[in-house]
Design a protein around this motif. Structure first.
Motif, PDB file in Angstrom:
ATOM      1  N   ASN A 178       0.869  -1.335   0.626  1.00 55.49           N
ATOM      2  CA  ASN A 178       0.479  -0.434  -0.420  1.00 55.49           C
ATOM      3  C   ASN A 178       0.799   1.185   0.089  1.00 55.49           C
ATOM      4  N   SER A 179       2.594   0.876  -0.716  1.00 59.59           N
ATOM      5  CA  SER A 179       2.996   2.189  -0.566  1.00 59.59           C
ATOM      6  C   SER A 179       2.682   3.281  -1.667  1.00 59.59           C
ATOM      7  N   LYS A 180       2.970   4.420  -1.640  1.00 56.24           N
ATOM      8  CA  LYS A 180       2.944   5.679  -3.343  1.00 56.24           C
ATOM      9  C   LYS A 180       3.895   5.923  -3.357  1.00 56.24           C
ATOM     10  N   ILE A 181       4.242   5.813  -4.774  1.00 54.73           N
ATOM     11  CA  ILE A 181       5.264   6.518  -4.837  1.00 54.73           C
ATOM     12  C   ILE A 181       5.421   7.143  -6.757  1.00 54.73           C
ATOM     13  N   ILE A 182       6.317   8.132  -6.530  1.00 54.75           N
ATOM     14  CA  ILE A 182       5.924   9.825  -7.515  1.00 54.75           C
ATOM     15  C   ILE A 182       7.398   9.197  -8.491  1.00 54.75           C
ATOM     16  N   MET A 183       7.498   8.830  -9.356  1.00 52.09           N
ATOM     17  CA  MET A 183       8.867   9.121  -9.962  1.00 52.09           C
ATOM     18  C   MET A 183       8.631  10.197 -11.457  1.00 52.09           C
ATOM     19  N   LEU A 184      10.143  10.677 -11.753  1.00 50.38           N
ATOM     20  CA  LEU A 184       9.368  11.918 -12.294  1.00 50.38           C
ATOM     21  C   LEU A 184      10.801  11.807 -13.302  1.00 50.38           C
ATOM     22  N   LYS A 185      10.905  11.881 -13.936  1.00 48.43           N
ATOM     23  CA  LYS A 185      12.224  12.098 -14.705  1.00 48.43           C
ATOM     24  C   LYS A 185      13.202  11.608 -15.115  1.00 48.43           C
ATOM     25  N   ASN A 186      13.367  10.393 -14.194  1.00 48.71           N
ATOM     26  CA  ASN A 186      14.722   9.229 -14.588  1.00 48.71           C
ATOM     27  C   ASN A 186      14.738   8.737 -15.198  1.00 48.71           C
ATOM     28  N   ASP A 187      16.146   8.138 -15.019  1.00 47.69           N
ATOM     29  CA  ASP A 187      17.061   7.063 -16.023  1.00 47.69           C
ATOM     30  C   ASP A 187      16.965   6.193 -15.171  1.00 47.69           C
ATOM     31  N   ILE A 188      16.508   4.198 -15.523  1.00 48.62           N
ATOM     32  CA  ILE A 188      16.338   3.126 -15.627  1.00 48.62           C
ATOM     33  C   ILE A 188      16.476   2.633 -16.155  1.00 48.62           C
ATOM     34  N   HIS A 189      18.419   2.491 -15.723  1.00 49.82           N
ATOM     35  CA  HIS A 189      18.484   1.566 -16.774  1.00 49.82           C
ATOM     36  C   HIS A 189      19.622   0.226 -16.442  1.00 49.82           C
ATOM     37  N   ILE A 217       4.358   7.484 -12.468  1.00 47.32           N
ATOM     38  CA  ILE A 217       5.335   7.017 -12.989  1.00 47.32           C
ATOM     39  C   ILE A 217       5.301   7.160 -14.175  1.00 47.32           C
ATOM     40  N   ALA A 218       5.993   8.446 -14.621  1.00 49.91           N
ATOM     41  CA  ALA A 218       5.966   9.212 -15.076  1.00 49.91           C
ATOM     42  C   ALA A 218       6.969  10.289 -15.984  1.00 49.91           C
ATOM     43  N   ASP A 219       7.522   9.916 -17.209  1.00 50.41           N
ATOM     44  CA  ASP A 219       8.253  10.888 -17.988  1.00 50.41           C
ATOM     45  C   ASP A 219       9.983  10.298 -17.653  1.00 50.41           C
ATOM     46  N   ASN A 220      10.149   8.926 -17.357  1.00 47.64           N
ATOM     47  CA  ASN A 220      10.900   8.194 -17.270  1.00 47.64           C
ATOM     48  C   ASN A 220      11.664   7.913 -18.100  1.00 47.64           C
TER      49      ASN A 220
END
Length: 972
Positions: free
Chosen positions: A485-496, A513-516
């Motif tokens: 039940n956690s919440k995370i907001i991810m904006l403009k990250n680079d994951i690779h 999870i947006a614009d990553n």
């Protein structure tokens, strides 16, 4: 007058000389100079790349403003970067009690003197503990270079500032500090754990600020209502644990070599807040990535960053949609391509002419569709005498889309607008929930950090809250894990380059999870399961070694406006009761299927562009039951849609266009409902139905069917974890037999509809037009195939071909202007109430061991017999109406046993002279008859944009067709 005089004095020297002089001033002196006048102020501002840069890089309390992700990229303003750091470094001192009794009380407040206490060899204090015992409130403790070790825990009782002297690394502390005071700051120090505990620092109520520190093999623990601000710090095999913290800020930090998660956020943010929360909130919102995006953020790493799709030899396609600008043609060129294609297609589709007043428009084909133009002018005159006008029938609205193929300017504009990817700003404007999530700030804010070469990046659990902005996660086992039940907001990250999936969401986790940029991961880019329900917007998810997004185990989520391309397995993979909403995405150039729905997966897949994938654009099998609606599925290297063994689903309102295999491929034991689609210009069949089982396991290996859905080795038995959930589909008509209805199937490279099946099938109210083989070919049908109320016209061979092992019911069809026989049958069944007119060969041909009941049909052949019965044909031919053609041939019966073939009560209409009234199909009018002529369009509103795509788009198709099989079957 003073300003004018100063300005004149400034202009007395060259600006370069003034800048040289001012470059020797200290920060306080620069501030005083900027207050003299506007000319001096502008002169001080002009020192951005010189003196301000020197001050920023020379400060021991900070590093390069773009460290650690882009240390070689200069900030937009060095002065502004230095100012932001200076303001942030003073946060720890803002805890003085605000006096609300009087706004001017501060005038009488005495400012305390801050003492500087020095620790080290030759100083008044030898140890940090001794200095802290003598320190007063807000005193500054300076540690000389050296290693300071404490044998027991230090209790920090008064607010102080602890600063290391010299370069970072000259001062090392082997300590465990427990903070009991409201605030403190530590700077330019290396922290190592003491021998008795791995915890180097802990606070349970106060605020702590770390600037330019290193942490080696230790832990930071922040407990509510405590807060922290960590900036320009390095964590080597170290971690931070937040426990129900209302707000903590990590900026420009580097995390390497973690054995577990580098940052753990646990527990719902506490409602009890300390004094620092409001200052941290103001600081965080002052430079949010959504308010002022750094234009250089799109090149965050040497690993590929935010670049376009992978450069490789791909199949070109004359369909231009929104997305990566590198893939777009200019608007003018796009329009030119489509207009030229439309003109070419208009030449081959036929033309409309207006008949006599009161008569509907009828289709007159040319050689490209029906190859009838070889006749001489006299023959055409004769044909016009005998011609039956079959007027506009019940499916003329479907044919109109094919005939009116030349795109109009407004249509092109609307098409490009409809298919264009929405930006994050557009999505936030239309979705208030996403907007609220993007602007929210709770728990831990992680901004512009680097996580690399370890096991985990960020772990959020037990209703924790976290926000990640502009950070880089690379070469980890996983980047982000969010559960419970956690919440995370991810904006403009680079994951690779993660060894497992990039982002894991479990156990009712959610967030935005947006614009990553998520790419090159060994497992899925995003893995959603166990009731997780995130909002995934406007990301680039590409170049993965497996799938782009995986949804399973009752996972949900909204997946919208993403670019998903170049993944080795399915772009989106849904299984084990996964039930997402997938809309507005561009899924292209994948090495397997665009979207795969298997193992009882569900989902609503709406208005996506699925193109240029190596395998099926959409692959549904093993109990998969999605709604596939209003998508453009085009230019694939195999089939458009594959409904494999035990596949289900509603496939409605899609444009399936220009694929190198079949438009739709249906396998045994499947139960799809295929309605209101535009299926055209595919290289093989428009729709193929096969009973033979291709090697599904081999195929699924390429689709991601054997993907490792365990969490780093955890046992996963999702079949036993399928909890009941709310039904997310719109109302659907239940069916018990596979149903293909109300589709437009045209200009495909082989038969429009090919059937080789051992199961029942219903083919209802389709427009099957101008295909390069027969309109409908039934090669095997051990159970009844029902073909009713279809328009089958202008196909390059016959209208309907029925082979010897088939059982077919043909009822209420209009079979017009095909280039060979109208119907050829070697099988069993009934042919009732069809209109078979204008075909190049016979109207109806029964051969070999055919056993058909042929009644109440209207038949005309201009060149040949109306009905032909040969060989060992059996059956009953009665009550048919046969219009005489130019050849004056009506019925030919040459069978081995006439008693088995009964011909009776058929009516023949002969043409006597040109003065006779022209023949028409009336009472009833021309078939097919479809109630309201809109059957099967229950979602006409939703699919309106897509239903006309095939009339606005053209693609050049090349290559021939394979025999009896899909491309993937042929390869295997």
């Amino acid at each position: 007058m003073g300003d004018v005089q100063v300005t004149m004095e400034i202009s007395g020297l060259p600006v370069e000389l003034w800048r040289l002089i001012l470059s020797y001033l200290r920060l306080p002196d620069l501030g005083r100079c900027s207050l003299v006048c506007r000319a001096w102020y502008e002169l001080i501002l002009s020192l951005d790349n010189t003196r301000w840069r020197q001050l920023c890089l020379g400060c021991i309390e900070c590093r390069h403003p773009n460290w650690p992700n882009q240390p070689d990229v200069e900030p937009q303003s060095w002065r502004e970067a230095f100012k932001q750091h200076y303001v942030a470094s003073k946060t720890w001192t803002k805890n003085t009690q605000d006096f609300e009794s009087s706004n001017c009380f501060y005038l009488f407040r005495r400012k305390k003197d801050r003492h500087v206490l020095r620790v080290g060899q030759g100083c008044e204090f030898d140890t940090l503990r001794a200095a802290l015992a003598s320190a007063g409130v807000y005193d500054r403790i300076v540690l000389l270079p050296g290693v300071y070790e404490e044998q027991s825990e230090i209790i920090l009782k008064v607010p102080v500032e602890i600063v290391g002297q010299g370069k970072l690394g000259d001062v090392a502390l082997l300590v465990s500090i427990d903070q009991h005071c409201p605030t403190t700051r530590l700077c330019n120090v290396v922290f190592m754990p003491a021998w008795f505990t791995p915890v180097v620092y802990k606070t349970t109520s106060g605020h702590v600020q770390f600037d330019n520190c290193n942490f080696e093999n230790g832990q930071l623990q922040i407990h509510a209502p405590g807060t922290c601000q960590v900036k320009f710090c390095t964590f080597n095999q170290s971690s931070i644990h937040f426990h129900s913290v209302a707000l903590g800020v990590l900026e420009n930090c580097e995390f390497t070599g973690s054995e577990n998660a580098s940052v753990t956020i646990e527990g719902i943010p506490s409602s009890e807040r300390n004094w620092a929360c409001k200052h941290l909130t103001t600081l965080a919102k002052s430079h949010c990535v959504l308010q002022a995006s750094d234009p250089t953020l799109c090149n965050v790493s040497k690993w590929g960053g935010w670049g376009g799709p992978p450069a490789r030899n791909v199949r070109t396609c004359k369909i231009v949609v929104g997305g990566d600008q590198n893939n777009l043609l200019p608007a003018s060129k796009t329009q030119l391509v489509l207009e030229k294609a439309g003109e070419k297609e208009a030449e081959v589709n036929g033309r409309l002419y207006t008949a006599k007043e009161g008569e509907a428009m009828a289709l007159e084909t040319d050689s490209s569709d029906s190859e009838l133009s070889t006749s001489s002018e006299n023959e055409e005159d004769d044909r016009s005498m005998y011609k039956l006008s079959y007027r506009a029938h019940g499916l003329s609205h479907l044919l109109a889309h094919v005939i009116h193929s030349r795109p109009q300017t407004n249509g092109l504009t609307a098409l490009q607008r409809d298919l264009e990817l929405k930006t994050l700003q557009q999505e936030l404007q239309r979705d208030k929930e996403a907007q609220s999530l993007a602007s929210s700030l709770q728990g831990c804010l992680i901004r512009k950090c680097l996580f690399r070469d370890g096991k985990g990046g960020v772990f959020v659990c037990s209703q924790g809250r976290a926000k990640l902005e502009g950070s880089v996660f690379r070469e980890l086992t996983y980047a982000v894990r969010c559960i419970q039940n956690s919440k995370i907001i991810m904006l403009k990250n680079d994951i690779h380059h993660c060894k497992a999936s990039g982002i894991f969401l479990r156990l009712a986790a959610g967030g935005l999870i947006a614009d990553n940029n998520i790419h090159s991961n060994c497992e899925a880019g995003v893995d959603i399961r166990k009731g997780a329900n995130p909002l995934i917007l406007c990301n680039k998810i590409h170049s993965g070694l497996r799938s782009g997004i995986v949804v399973l185990g009752n996972g949900k989520g909204i997946i919208r406006s993403n670019q998903i391309y170049g993944n080795k397995e399915a772009g989106i993979y849904i299984l084990y009761n996964g039930n997402p909403i997938v809309s507005g995405n561009h899924i292209f150039q994948g090495l397997a299927a665009g979207i795969a729905v298997n193992e009882n997966g569900k989902g609503q897949i709406i208005e996506n562009v699925i193109r240029e994938n190596q395998w099926g654009g959409a692959d549904i099998r093993r109990g998969g039951d999605p709604v596939l609606r209003s998508n453009l599925i085009c230019c694939g290297y195999s089939d458009g849609v594959v409904v494999g063994e035990k596949g289900k689903g509603l496939i409605e309102g899609n444009t399936i266009y220009g694929n190198k295999g079949c438009g739709v491929w249906i396998m045994s034991s499947s139960l799809p409902h295929i309605t209101n689609n535009r299926i055209g210009h595919n290289n093989i069949y428009g729709v193929a139905v096969f009973c033979r089982k291709d090697d599904a396991n081999d195929y699924l290996a390429n689709q991601g069917g054997n993907e490792n859905f365990n969490d780093e080795g955890e046992a996963a038995s999702w079949e036993n974890d399928l909890d009941s959930e709310d039904e997310r589909f719109t109302s659907r008509r239940p069916i018990s037999v596979a149903l293909v209805e109300s589709n437009s199937i045209n200009h495909n490279g082989a038969a429009g509809l090919y059937i080789k099946s051992s199961e029942a099938l219903n083919i209802i109210a389709n427009a099957i037009h101008a295909n390069h083989d027969s309109g409908v070919a039934v090669f095997q049908s051990s159970q009844l195939t029902r073909i009713a109320n279809n328009s089958i016209s202008c196909n390059s061979l016959g209208g309907v071909l029925i082979e010897s092992e088939a059982r077919v019911e043909l009822r209420g069809n209009g079979i017009y202007d095909n280039s060979s026989h109208g119907i050829t049958s070697k099988g069993d069944g009934v042919i009732v109430e069809n209109d078979i007119v204008g075909n190049r060969g016979c109207g109806l041909q029964l051969l070999q061991t055919a056993d058909m009941k042929v009644t109440k049909n209207r038949i005309q052949s201009f060149w040949d017999y109306g009905i032909v019965m040969l060989d060992q044909t059996k059956g009953l031919v009665q009550e048919n109406l046969i219009f005489q053609g130019r050849s004056k041939k009506t019925i030919l019966q040459q069978v081995s046993n006439a008693e088995d073939c009964i011909v009776q009560n058929n009516k023949l209409l002969t043409f006597k002279s040109k003065s006779d009234v022209a023949w028409t199909l009336e009472n009833p009018p021309a078939r097919p008859h479809v109630e309201g002529s809109t059957r099967g369009t229950s979602t006409a509103t939703n699919s309106q944009k897509v239903t006309t795509m095939s009339t606005r788009i053209a693609a050049r198709m090349d290559g021939g067709c394979h025999n009896n099989g899909s491309i993937f079957c042929t390869i295997l």
